[in-house]
Every structure is written in C-alpha cells, then in structure tokens.
Motif scaffolding. Structure first.
Motif, PDB file in Angstrom:
ATOM      1  N   LEU A 157       0.814  -1.223   0.000  1.00 36.65           N
ATOM      2  CA  LEU A 157       0.000   0.000   0.000  1.00 36.65           C
ATOM      3  C   LEU A 157       0.843   1.266   0.000  1.00 36.65           C
ATOM      4  O   LEU A 157       0.527   2.232  -0.695  1.00 36.65           O
ATOM      5  CB  LEU A 157      -0.903  -0.003   1.257  1.00 36.65           C
ATOM      6  N   ALA A 158       1.932   1.274   0.750  1.00 35.80           N
ATOM      7  CA  ALA A 158       2.596   2.537   1.064  1.00 35.80           C
ATOM      8  C   ALA A 158       4.068   2.632   0.688  1.00 35.80           C
ATOM      9  O   ALA A 158       4.672   3.676   0.909  1.00 35.80           O
ATOM     10  CB  ALA A 158       2.450   2.798   2.569  1.00 35.80           C
ATOM     11  N   ALA A 159       4.648   1.599   0.133  1.00 35.90           N
ATOM     12  CA  ALA A 159       6.094   1.621  -0.120  1.00 35.90           C
ATOM     13  C   ALA A 159       6.387   1.839  -1.599  1.00 35.90           C
ATOM     14  O   ALA A 159       5.512   1.717  -2.452  1.00 35.90           O
ATOM     15  CB  ALA A 159       6.724   0.316   0.353  1.00 35.90           C
ATOM     16  N   GLU A 160       7.646   2.136  -1.873  1.00 32.86           N
ATOM     17  CA  GLU A 160       8.114   2.241  -3.251  1.00 32.86           C
ATOM     18  C   GLU A 160       8.298   0.831  -3.782  1.00 32.86           C
ATOM     19  O   GLU A 160       9.146   0.090  -3.293  1.00 32.86           O
ATOM     20  CB  GLU A 160       9.446   2.990  -3.294  1.00 32.86           C
ATOM     21  N   ASN A 161       7.518   0.470  -4.762  1.00 35.44           N
ATOM     22  CA  ASN A 161       7.560  -0.910  -5.244  1.00 35.44           C
ATOM     23  C   ASN A 161       7.934  -1.030  -6.709  1.00 35.44           C
ATOM     24  O   ASN A 161       8.093  -2.133  -7.208  1.00 35.44           O
ATOM     25  CB  ASN A 161       6.204  -1.582  -5.004  1.00 35.44           C
ATOM     26  N   ARG A 162       8.085   0.083  -7.407  1.00 28.89           N
ATOM     27  CA  ARG A 162       8.408   0.044  -8.824  1.00 28.89           C
ATOM     28  C   ARG A 162       9.854  -0.422  -9.026  1.00 28.89           C
ATOM     29  O   ARG A 162      10.747  -0.048  -8.282  1.00 28.89           O
ATOM     30  CB  ARG A 162       8.233   1.438  -9.431  1.00 28.89           C
ATOM     31  N   GLY A 163      10.052  -1.259 -10.039  1.00 24.90           N
ATOM     32  CA  GLY A 163      11.399  -1.662 -10.411  1.00 24.90           C
ATOM     33  C   GLY A 163      12.077  -2.621  -9.452  1.00 24.90           C
ATOM     34  O   GLY A 163      13.296  -2.679  -9.407  1.00 24.90           O
ATOM     35  N   ARG A 164      11.288  -3.375  -8.719  1.00 24.83           N
ATOM     36  CA  ARG A 164      11.893  -4.305  -7.763  1.00 24.83           C
ATOM     37  C   ARG A 164      11.026  -5.555  -7.682  1.00 24.83           C
ATOM     38  O   ARG A 164       9.846  -5.507  -8.015  1.00 24.83           O
ATOM     39  CB  ARG A 164      12.046  -3.653  -6.387  1.00 24.83           C
ATOM     40  N   PRO A 165      11.590  -6.653  -7.229  1.00 25.65           N
ATOM     41  CA  PRO A 165      10.786  -7.872  -7.074  1.00 25.65           C
ATOM     42  C   PRO A 165       9.692  -7.664  -6.023  1.00 25.65           C
ATOM     43  O   PRO A 165       9.822  -6.834  -5.121  1.00 25.65           O
ATOM     44  CB  PRO A 165      11.798  -8.915  -6.586  1.00 25.65           C
ATOM     45  N   ALA A 166       8.642  -8.437  -6.155  1.00 24.74           N
ATOM     46  CA  ALA A 166       7.543  -8.370  -5.187  1.00 24.74           C
ATOM     47  C   ALA A 166       8.035  -8.798  -3.809  1.00 24.74           C
ATOM     48  O   ALA A 166       8.907  -9.665  -3.683  1.00 24.74           O
ATOM     49  CB  ALA A 166       6.394  -9.265  -5.639  1.00 24.74           C
ATOM     50  N   ASP A 167       7.489  -8.162  -2.777  1.00 26.58           N
ATOM     51  CA  ASP A 167       7.823  -8.546  -1.404  1.00 26.58           C
ATOM     52  C   ASP A 167       7.228  -9.917  -1.108  1.00 26.58           C
ATOM     53  O   ASP A 167       6.112 -10.219  -1.527  1.00 26.58           O
ATOM     54  CB  ASP A 167       7.265  -7.516  -0.432  1.00 26.58           C
ATOM     55  N   ARG A 168       7.997 -10.714  -0.390  1.00 27.17           N
ATOM     56  CA  ARG A 168       7.559 -12.060  -0.059  1.00 27.17           C
ATOM     57  C   ARG A 168       7.665 -12.286   1.440  1.00 27.17           C
ATOM     58  O   ARG A 168       8.712 -12.008   2.041  1.00 27.17           O
ATOM     59  CB  ARG A 168       8.424 -13.084  -0.787  1.00 27.17           C
ATOM     60  N   PRO A 169       6.614 -12.816   2.042  1.00 31.87           N
ATOM     61  CA  PRO A 169       6.645 -13.077   3.487  1.00 31.87           C
ATOM     62  C   PRO A 169       7.819 -13.948   3.912  1.00 31.87           C
ATOM     63  O   PRO A 169       8.411 -13.714   4.959  1.00 31.87           O
ATOM     64  CB  PRO A 169       5.308 -13.763   3.754  1.00 31.87           C
ATOM     65  N   ASP A 170       8.179 -14.948   3.109  1.00 31.22           N
ATOM     66  CA  ASP A 170       9.278 -15.830   3.512  1.00 31.22           C
ATOM     67  C   ASP A 170      10.596 -15.067   3.612  1.00 31.22           C
ATOM     68  O   ASP A 170      11.412 -15.339   4.497  1.00 31.22           O
ATOM     69  CB  ASP A 170       9.401 -17.034   2.572  1.00 31.22           C
ATOM     70  N   LEU A 171      10.803 -14.081   2.758  1.00 29.42           N
ATOM     71  CA  LEU A 171      12.035 -13.299   2.818  1.00 29.42           C
ATOM     72  C   LEU A 171      12.037 -12.330   3.995  1.00 29.42           C
ATOM     73  O   LEU A 171      13.086 -12.085   4.600  1.00 29.42           O
ATOM     74  CB  LEU A 171      12.263 -12.564   1.499  1.00 29.42           C
ATOM     75  N   VAL A 172      10.870 -11.805   4.332  1.00 34.86           N
ATOM     76  CA  VAL A 172      10.778 -10.951   5.518  1.00 34.86           C
ATOM     77  C   VAL A 172      11.082 -11.777   6.762  1.00 34.86           C
ATOM     78  O   VAL A 172      11.803 -11.332   7.663  1.00 34.86           O
ATOM     79  CB  VAL A 172       9.398 -10.271   5.615  1.00 34.86           C
ATOM     80  N   ARG A 173      10.567 -12.995   6.803  1.00 38.33           N
ATOM     81  CA  ARG A 173      10.866 -13.882   7.935  1.00 38.33           C
ATOM     82  C   ARG A 173      12.366 -14.180   8.029  1.00 38.33           C
ATOM     83  O   ARG A 173      12.931 -14.226   9.118  1.00 38.33           O
ATOM     84  CB  ARG A 173      10.068 -15.177   7.822  1.00 38.33           C
ATOM     85  N   LEU A 174      13.019 -14.376   6.887  1.00 38.49           N
ATOM     86  CA  LEU A 174      14.466 -14.607   6.894  1.00 38.49           C
ATOM     87  C   LEU A 174      15.217 -13.402   7.445  1.00 38.49           C
ATOM     88  O   LEU A 174      16.189 -13.565   8.183  1.00 38.49           O
ATOM     89  CB  LEU A 174      14.963 -14.927   5.481  1.00 38.49           C
ATOM     90  N   LEU A 175      14.777 -12.211   7.077  1.00 39.10           N
ATOM     91  CA  LEU A 175      15.406 -11.002   7.617  1.00 39.10           C
ATOM     92  C   LEU A 175      15.278 -10.969   9.131  1.00 39.10           C
ATOM     93  O   LEU A 175      16.255 -10.730   9.841  1.00 39.10           O
ATOM     94  CB  LEU A 175      14.770  -9.749   7.000  1.00 39.10           C
ATOM     95  N   ILE A 176      14.079 -11.218   9.632  1.00 41.83           N
ATOM     96  CA  ILE A 176      13.840 -11.197  11.083  1.00 41.83           C
ATOM     97  C   ILE A 176      14.688 -12.264  11.775  1.00 41.83           C
ATOM     98  O   ILE A 176      15.255 -12.023  12.840  1.00 41.83           O
ATOM     99  CB  ILE A 176      12.343 -11.370  11.392  1.00 41.83           C
ATOM    100  N   GLU A 177      14.799 -13.422  11.161  1.00 39.12           N
ATOM    101  CA  GLU A 177      15.599 -14.506  11.745  1.00 39.12           C
ATOM    102  C   GLU A 177      17.085 -14.147  11.759  1.00 39.12           C
ATOM    103  O   GLU A 177      17.782 -14.372  12.746  1.00 39.12           O
ATOM    104  CB  GLU A 177      15.373 -15.784  10.944  1.00 39.12           C
TER     105      GLU A 177
END
Length: 139
Positions: free
Chosen positions: A21-41
């Motif tokens: 909804l609110a982030a800059e998303n042009r020109g980049r891969p779609a955000d994925r929950p599994d990758l966010v979880r990896l960052l948190i881990e």
C-alpha cells in the motif's frame, strides 16, 4: 504517537500488506513473506515497526553489514503521514546503526519520490550524485 519496536514473526503479513500500500515498489521484485521472515531470523532488530493501537503503520529496515549502514523500506500508511511517524522510525534506526558502529548512513529512495526526498533532506541527508546503484537478480 505510535510505539517503535522490532518486527516479530507474527507481524510479517501486516508488514507485506503495508508495503503493498505505502512503499516504493516500482522496479523491484515483489515482497515475499518468507524473505521478511528470513530477515527477522537473521537480524531480529533490523526491521523496525511503528505500531499504533496494534496496527502496523510504518516500517524501516536499518541494515548493517559490519561496514555499511543502510536505511530502506521506509514506509508509512497514508493516513498516518505528516504526523512524525517517519521521523520517529528514522531516529530509532539511526540510533541502532550508530550503536553498531556506523559512521555514515545511506538511504535508498527513488529519484521521483518527491515526498520521500523532501523528508530525507529535512532529516539532514544529501543526495550523492556521483554514485549509481547497480543491481542484478540473484535468483
């Protein structure tokens, strides 16, 4: 004012929804929950959230690789903008990075993001025109 805290696993879906909804998303891969979880881990304190009445209303990632300090994915829900949420998030992120040893911090912002560029300038950041970002997909 919202509370600032590190993201937890149970926040991942809300974070991805806010970014859509609110982030800059042009020109980049779609955000994925599994990758966010990896960052948190990998770095539990890197993804900072602004939470207001239990709702995730802002994010910033304060990345530190032991050499460079990076801020990215600064996003604030449209209905919470211009209330100091971004300043609060960036202030907490800067404090984290300085405590880790950072001597210089850079932020990634799309050139045509006028609101974002105005915010970064107001926070004391300046563009570095002699550099260009190069990217390559890893997968």
């Amino acid at each position: 004012m919202p509370q600032i805290r590190a993201a937890r696993d149970e926040d991942v879906d809300d974070v991805v929804a806010l970014w859509s909804l609110a982030a800059e998303n042009r020109g980049r891969p779609a955000d994925r929950p599994d990758l966010v979880r990896l960052l948190i881990e990998r770095d539990p304190d890197a993804l900072l959230l602004a939470v207001d009445d239990g709702e995730v209303v802002g994010t910033v990632i304060a990345g530190w690789d032991g050499w460079r300090a990076s801020l990215y994915r600064l996003a604030v829900a449209p209905q919470h903008r211009r209330r100091g949420t971004a300043r609060l998030l960036v202030g907490r992120a800067e404090a984290r990075l300085k405590a880790l040893g950072a001597t210089r911090i850079h932020a990634m912002v799309l050139e045509e993001n006028n609101d974002g560029n105005g915010l970064w300038q107001a926070l004391g950041y300046t563009p570095q025109p002699d550099w260009r970002r190069w990217v390559k997909a890893a997968r």
